[in-house]
Design an enzyme around this catalytic site. Structure first.
Site, short mmCIF file in Angstrom:
data_model
loop_
_atom_site.label_atom_id
_atom_site.label_comp_id
_atom_site.label_asym_id
_atom_site.label_seq_id
_atom_site.Cartn_x
_atom_site.Cartn_y
_atom_site.Cartn_z
N LEU A 94 28.95 47.90 44.20
CA LEU A 94 28.44 47.43 45.50
C LEU A 94 29.29 47.93 46.66
CD1 LEU A 94 28.28 43.84 44.11
CD2 LEU A 94 26.27 44.81 45.19
N THR A 137 20.28 52.06 48.93
CA THR A 137 19.71 51.40 50.10
C THR A 137 18.28 51.85 50.35
OG1 THR A 137 19.86 51.20 52.51
CG2 THR A 137 20.75 53.21 51.57
N TYR A 183 24.99 57.68 56.57
CA TYR A 183 24.97 56.68 55.48
C TYR A 183 23.83 56.99 54.50
CZ TYR A 183 23.88 51.90 53.66
OH TYR A 183 23.58 50.79 52.90
N LYS A 249 20.22 40.23 71.83
CA LYS A 249 20.04 41.58 72.37
C LYS A 249 19.04 42.37 71.53
CE LYS A 249 24.56 41.85 74.46
NZ LYS A 249 25.96 42.16 74.21
N TYR A 329 24.96 50.75 70.42
CA TYR A 329 25.59 51.42 69.27
C TYR A 329 26.35 52.68 69.63
CZ TYR A 329 22.73 48.60 65.98
OH TYR A 329 22.16 47.58 65.25
P1 NAD Z 1 29.40 43.96 52.08
O1 NAD Z 1 30.04 44.81 53.11
O2 NAD Z 1 29.31 42.51 52.32
O3 NAD Z 1 30.10 44.19 50.67
C1 NAD Z 1 30.72 45.39 50.27
C2 NAD Z 1 32.06 45.03 49.64
O4 NAD Z 1 32.66 46.24 49.15
C3 NAD Z 1 33.05 44.42 50.65
O5 NAD Z 1 33.55 43.17 50.19
C4 NAD Z 1 34.15 45.46 50.75
O6 NAD Z 1 35.46 44.89 50.94
C5 NAD Z 1 34.04 46.16 49.39
N1 NAD Z 1 34.60 47.52 49.44
C6 NAD Z 1 34.26 48.51 50.29
N2 NAD Z 1 35.00 49.59 50.06
C7 NAD Z 1 35.84 49.29 49.03
C8 NAD Z 1 36.85 50.00 48.36
N3 NAD Z 1 37.16 51.25 48.71
N4 NAD Z 1 37.51 49.39 47.35
C9 NAD Z 1 37.21 48.10 47.00
N5 NAD Z 1 36.26 47.37 47.62
C10 NAD Z 1 35.58 47.96 48.63
O7 NAD Z 1 27.93 44.56 51.86
P2 NAD Z 1 26.68 43.97 51.04
O8 NAD Z 1 25.62 43.60 52.00
O9 NAD Z 1 27.14 43.01 50.03
O10 NAD Z 1 26.16 45.31 50.32
C11 NAD Z 1 26.52 45.68 49.00
C12 NAD Z 1 25.85 47.00 48.65
O11 NAD Z 1 24.42 46.92 48.84
C13 NAD Z 1 26.31 48.19 49.49
O12 NAD Z 1 26.41 49.32 48.66
C14 NAD Z 1 25.20 48.41 50.50
O13 NAD Z 1 25.11 49.74 50.91
C15 NAD Z 1 23.98 47.96 49.71
N6 NAD Z 1 22.91 47.48 50.60
C16 NAD Z 1 22.87 46.19 51.05
C17 NAD Z 1 21.83 45.78 51.88
C18 NAD Z 1 21.66 44.37 52.33
O14 NAD Z 1 20.55 44.02 52.71
N7 NAD Z 1 22.66 43.51 52.31
C19 NAD Z 1 20.85 46.70 52.29
C20 NAD Z 1 20.94 48.02 51.84
C21 NAD Z 1 21.97 48.39 50.99
N1 UDP Z 2 19.28 45.03 66.17
C1 UDP Z 2 19.01 44.44 67.42
N2 UDP Z 2 19.97 43.63 67.97
C2 UDP Z 2 21.15 43.35 67.37
C3 UDP Z 2 21.42 43.94 66.10
C4 UDP Z 2 20.45 44.77 65.53
O1 UDP Z 2 17.96 44.66 68.02
O2 UDP Z 2 21.95 42.57 67.94
C5 UDP Z 2 18.23 45.87 65.52
C6 UDP Z 2 18.66 47.25 65.05
O3 UDP Z 2 18.57 48.20 66.09
C7 UDP Z 2 17.65 47.52 63.94
C8 UDP Z 2 17.39 46.13 63.34
O4 UDP Z 2 17.85 45.20 64.33
O5 UDP Z 2 16.44 47.98 64.49
C9 UDP Z 2 18.09 45.85 62.02
O6 UDP Z 2 19.46 46.13 62.15
P1 UDP Z 2 20.55 45.89 61.00
O7 UDP Z 2 21.88 46.10 61.62
O8 UDP Z 2 20.36 44.59 60.33
O9 UDP Z 2 20.36 47.04 59.92
P2 UDP Z 2 19.20 48.03 59.47
O10 UDP Z 2 18.02 47.22 59.04
O11 UDP Z 2 18.87 48.94 60.62
O12 UDP Z 2 19.82 48.77 58.33
#
Ligand code: NAD
Ligand code: UDP
EC number: 4.1.1.35
Length: 387
Positions: A94, A137, A183, A249, A329
């Site tokens: 993750l 993702t 990303y 915002k 941003y």
């Molecule tokens: P998060 O940032 O809460 O969790 C990521 C964790 O990885 C953090 O605790 C961070 O400390 C750890 N980490 C990062 N780099 C590290 C390293 N070099 N060594 C050890 N630990 C490290 O994010 P999340 O929302 O829990 O997402 C987890 C995964 O799911 C990610 O790969 C993210 O790209 C993917 N993802 C999540 C969402 C979502 O909706 N939350 C959407 C798309 C993709």
């Molecule tokens: N966004 C927004 N206001 C904020 C933060 C995010 O309008 O304060 C918008 C952002 O531009 C995007 C959407 O909300 O269109 C979702 O953003 P998020 O950061 O959750 O991640 P994304 O879905 O783009 O990966």
């Protein structure tokens, strides 16, 4: 903890050891909770932070204390990683930099984190014959085909032009100077590498594409449990605005569309992948809720209403303001226009469906945000009394 649990094919589920990298993050914390509460599996939890899983690690009298171990290590530069992967039956990766505010402002860190740092994880799994569940993702899809049609084209209403399918949709990113896509591009390349390891070297893998999973413990509230100037993902940005009674915002008018899924529903899908390897191996899965689609503007309006309900506070006079993406941003930001996951593959392989409506998931999440942060925000913003 349940005993005598069976998989989707009626076979008894044997306890396994899972090396979970990034276990201390938002998704990791919920997955650890689920594994401890409802399964017999062991977790080697790897992360640089453990604040979000502290409640699972202490005290040592917790019923699962012998099934979870925390290993504080940075996977960029720690020789213990291979040993942990070898000790486990399954690795779940993750770890990532995954907040959009970083993609265009810290593109090198973003690319290193999402591609280079994941390479040894894939290599150790492949070389040691270990199964890998890797978190990618929905952003690998980029923009929809429909986004390139004229605004008034009737084809924009045709699902063929916007529904995102794992095995047929193209990945459409912006130009290189739109560093937002650093990303998505890094995630796409690691997906391709994992897929190739499967095809050429027999790696047993599953790739997860989360579509905006949200819930308690997501990201941080700036100035409370994260940097004051930090920009988290939209749930935490809007929560922060609501807690501070500031307008939400809307970036570039809040016209982008997203589908949001409740973290607890999504975790059920991951558990099915963990416990049904024969059905999950070799697959890429969209995990989202196609029924919970809103524009970001609608999300802001709904969150404002829900927050009023759970906090008992009336909303402010101007609940939202528009802000340009450049202002919010910086240079190089770009956006995904619309994200509807196709659910055919996950339905067929794992029979999973999300359950929670957007209103309900916002209600439980904003109740948590209010309970966790309202007092701290009040303290942080109250002016010292003049003596
Ligand atoms: P998060 O940032 O809460 O969790 C990521 C964790 O990885 C953090 O605790 C961070 O400390 C750890 N980490 C990062 N780099 C590290 C390293 N070099 N060594 C050890 N630990 C490290 O994010 P999340 O929302 O829990 O997402 C987890 C995964 O799911 C990610 O790969 C993210 O790209 C993917 N993802 C999540 C969402 C979502 O909706 N939350 C959407 C798309 C993709
Ligand atoms: N966004 C927004 N206001 C904020 C933060 C995010 O309008 O304060 C918008 C952002 O531009 C995007 C959407 O909300 O269109 C979702 O953003 P998020 O950061 O959750 O991640 P994304 O879905 O783009 O990966």
């Amino acid at each position: 903890m349940a005993t005598g649990r069976v998989d989707l094919d009626g076979n008894t589920i044997k306890p396994i050891t899972i090396c979970m990298i990034g276990a201390g993050g938002f998704i990791g914390s919920h997955l650890c909770e689920k594994l401890m509460a409802d399964t017999p599996h062991k977790v080697l939890a790897v992360d640089v932070y453990n604040d979000k899983i502290k409640h699972l690690l202490e005290p040592s009298s917790l019923p699962w204390a012998d099934r979870i171990q925390f290993h504080r290590l940075n996977i960029k530069n720690d020789s213990r990683l291979e040993g942990l992967i070898r000790m486990a039956d399954l690795t779940i990766n993750l770890a990532a930099i995954c907040t959009p505010a970083d993609y265009n402002t810290r593109p090198l860190d973003t690319i290193y984190s999402n591609f280079i740092d994941a390479l040894p994880v894939v290599k150790y799994c492949s070389e040691n014959g270990k199964r890998l569940i890797h978190f990618s993702t929905c952003e690998v899809y980029g923009k929809t085909i429909g986004a390139f049609l004229p605004k008034d084209s009737p084809l924009r209403q045709d699902p063929n032009y916007y529904v995102l399918k794992e095995d047929s949709s193209p990945c459409i990113f912006g130009s290189i100077e739109k560093q937002r896509w650093s990303y998505a591009c890094a995630k796409q390349l690691i997906e391709r590498l994992i897929y190739a390891e499967g095809a050429e070297n027999g790696l047993e893998f599953t790739i997860v594409r989360p579509f905006n999973w949200i819930g308690p413990r997501m990201d941080f509230i700036p100035g409370i449990d994260g940097p004051s100037e930090g920009v988290p993902r939209v749930l935490a940005c809007f929560s922060n605005n609501l807690l501070r009674r500031e307008p939400l915002k809307l970036v570039d008018g809040g016209q982008s569309q997203r589908t949001f899924v409740y973290i607890k529903d999504a975790i059920e899908a991951v558990l099915l992948m963990i416990e049904n390897p024969a059905r999950a191996n070799g697959h890429i899965f969209n995990v989202g809720n196609p029924n919970n689609e809103v524009t970001v503007r609608q999300l802001a309006e709904m969150m404002t209403q829900v927050y009023s309900k759970v906090s008992g506070e009336s909303s402010i006079e101007t609940p939202t303001i528009d802000v340009s993406s450049k202002e919010f941003y910086g240079e190089g930001y770009d956006d995904s226009d619309k994200r509807i996951p196709d659910m055919t593959i996950i339905n067929r392989q794992l029979g999973w469906n999300p359950k929670t409506s957007l209103w309900d998931l916002l209600e439980s999440t904003l109740t948590y945000q209010h309970r966790t942060y309202a007092e701290a925000i009040k303290k942080a913003t109250s002016k010292p009394v003049a003596s």
